[in-house]
Design a protein around this motif. Sequence first.
Motif, short mmCIF file in Angstrom:
data_model
loop_
_atom_site.label_atom_id
_atom_site.label_comp_id
_atom_site.label_asym_id
_atom_site.label_seq_id
_atom_site.Cartn_x
_atom_site.Cartn_y
_atom_site.Cartn_z
N ASP A 175 1.00 -1.22 0.05
CA ASP A 175 -0.04 0.00 0.02
C ASP A 175 0.95 1.28 0.18
O ASP A 175 0.38 2.18 -0.29
CB ASP A 175 -0.88 0.06 1.22
N ASP A 176 1.93 1.04 0.41
CA ASP A 176 2.93 2.37 0.53
C ASP A 176 3.57 2.65 -0.88
O ASP A 176 3.80 3.68 -1.15
CB ASP A 176 4.17 2.04 1.51
N VAL A 177 3.78 1.55 -1.79
CA VAL A 177 3.91 1.87 -3.01
C VAL A 177 3.03 2.77 -3.76
O VAL A 177 2.91 3.57 -4.58
CB VAL A 177 4.39 0.49 -3.97
N ARG A 178 1.50 2.06 -3.60
CA ARG A 178 0.45 2.73 -4.04
C ARG A 178 0.39 4.14 -3.93
O ARG A 178 -0.06 5.09 -4.53
CB ARG A 178 -1.02 1.74 -3.84
N ARG A 179 0.57 4.31 -2.52
CA ARG A 179 0.55 5.86 -2.21
C ARG A 179 1.58 6.69 -2.46
O ARG A 179 1.20 8.07 -2.78
CB ARG A 179 0.35 5.79 -0.55
N LEU A 180 2.93 6.24 -2.38
CA LEU A 180 4.03 7.17 -2.84
C LEU A 180 4.46 7.21 -4.22
O LEU A 180 5.11 8.09 -4.40
CB LEU A 180 5.16 6.68 -1.43
N LYS A 181 3.98 6.06 -4.83
CA LYS A 181 4.62 6.07 -6.24
C LYS A 181 3.35 5.81 -6.72
O LYS A 181 3.31 4.61 -7.56
CB LYS A 181 5.73 4.97 -6.41
N PRO A 182 2.45 6.75 -6.96
CA PRO A 182 1.14 6.53 -7.74
C PRO A 182 1.44 6.16 -9.36
O PRO A 182 2.19 6.79 -9.99
CB PRO A 182 0.43 7.84 -7.50
N GLY A 183 0.29 5.09 -9.73
CA GLY A 183 0.54 4.71 -11.15
C GLY A 183 1.69 3.53 -11.31
O GLY A 183 1.66 2.88 -12.47
N TYR A 184 2.64 3.47 -10.44
CA TYR A 184 3.71 2.41 -10.68
C TYR A 184 3.19 1.07 -10.49
O TYR A 184 3.68 0.34 -11.68
CB TYR A 184 4.82 2.82 -9.73
N LEU A 185 2.30 0.71 -9.81
CA LEU A 185 1.88 -0.79 -9.68
C LEU A 185 1.08 -1.08 -11.18
O LEU A 185 1.21 -2.00 -11.57
CB LEU A 185 1.09 -0.95 -8.48
N GLU A 186 0.24 0.00 -11.57
CA GLU A 186 -0.60 -0.21 -12.60
C GLU A 186 0.22 -0.21 -13.92
O GLU A 186 0.02 -1.08 -14.73
CB GLU A 186 -1.49 1.08 -12.85
N ALA A 187 1.22 0.59 -14.06
CA ALA A 187 2.27 0.50 -14.97
C ALA A 187 3.24 -0.69 -14.98
O ALA A 187 3.52 -1.51 -15.95
CB ALA A 187 3.53 1.52 -14.94
N THR A 188 3.35 -1.48 -13.74
CA THR A 188 3.78 -2.62 -13.67
C THR A 188 3.14 -3.80 -14.28
O THR A 188 3.48 -4.60 -15.08
CB THR A 188 4.27 -3.05 -12.17
N VAL A 189 2.06 -3.95 -13.92
CA VAL A 189 1.00 -4.86 -14.54
C VAL A 189 0.92 -4.38 -15.98
O VAL A 189 0.98 -5.44 -17.10
CB VAL A 189 -0.61 -4.66 -13.89
N ASP A 190 0.70 -3.46 -16.72
CA ASP A 190 0.46 -3.20 -17.98
C ASP A 190 1.80 -3.58 -18.59
O ASP A 190 1.96 -4.34 -19.62
CB ASP A 190 0.54 -1.68 -18.35
N TRP A 191 2.97 -3.49 -17.92
CA TRP A 191 4.36 -3.84 -18.76
C TRP A 191 4.39 -5.19 -18.81
O TRP A 191 4.76 -6.05 -19.96
CB TRP A 191 5.54 -3.36 -17.71
N PHE A 192 3.92 -6.09 -17.84
CA PHE A 192 4.27 -7.39 -17.92
C PHE A 192 2.97 -8.12 -18.79
O PHE A 192 3.34 -9.19 -19.21
CB PHE A 192 3.89 -8.03 -16.39
N ARG A 193 1.96 -7.42 -18.86
CA ARG A 193 0.81 -7.72 -19.66
C ARG A 193 1.15 -7.69 -21.09
O ARG A 193 0.87 -8.75 -21.92
CB ARG A 193 -0.44 -6.99 -19.26
#
Length: 290
Positions: A175-193
Amino acid sequence: MAGYRVEKRGQENTGTYRLFFSNDKGQFLSPFHDIPLMASGTEDVFNMVVEVPRWTNAKMEIATTEPLNPIKQDVKKGNMRYVANVFPHKGYIWNYGALPQTWENPDHKDESTGCRGDNDPIDVCEIGTKVCSRGDVIQVKALGILAMIDEGETDWKIIAINSKDPEANSFKNIDDVRRLKPGYLEATVDWFRRYKVPDGKPENQFAFNSEFKDKDFAIQVIKSTHDFWKDLITKKSSAGGINCTNTSVSNSPFQCSEADAKAFVDAVPGYSAGDSVPADVDKWWYSKKN
């Protein structure tokens, strides 16, 4: 990279290139088997072997089937493999690598994903501020995990941060990644997809509806893959084509001498510059997002 050194062999950007590892005494070792998993005796800090620095494209990986498991570049249909810049991403968007002394057992069907392991050490996406170098061994805090399903196999992706990163103390869970680096987790899923789509393959899929699991879940997966590795290195499990040659694992029937380890390295020609990177590696690749 305290405690470990790397030595280049073969020709850069060719199928002969290898990056071998040694300790601070110059004794060669396997980054897969000889570097310990745990970095500091805590529950969530681990050693990570950096295979691919952030923003680069060459698909480098630990050579799991070769003695001492050097880092090499993946080859596809006789050509050196580079990941495409799938817009808006430039190469790999994290420092990418693996946790030593872990193994995703291809004979084990994971209860949570329903798929078997991919026969590799577990992958890590390190999200800190520093761009690492190929072959760095860094200490990372596990924050969470993504379950990618790659051609029917479970391919876990640990999300972690360098424990020496200036912001490391602010990151304790996913949750800290989601809060402090907004968009990074979504970009990670997009990249691997989408990263294999330019090669003509379908989009990758994910377990848990593409959602990230938290730190506790990640650590349990790491522990289970470490147990699978223990069985592998002591011959309690079938090797699955993995080369288990090591120089320091006690009770392992695959342990070799320092002289034998040096002979494996000396069998590979000395380093030279080799080929240049193909020009099309720097092109953008556009695709429609589903």
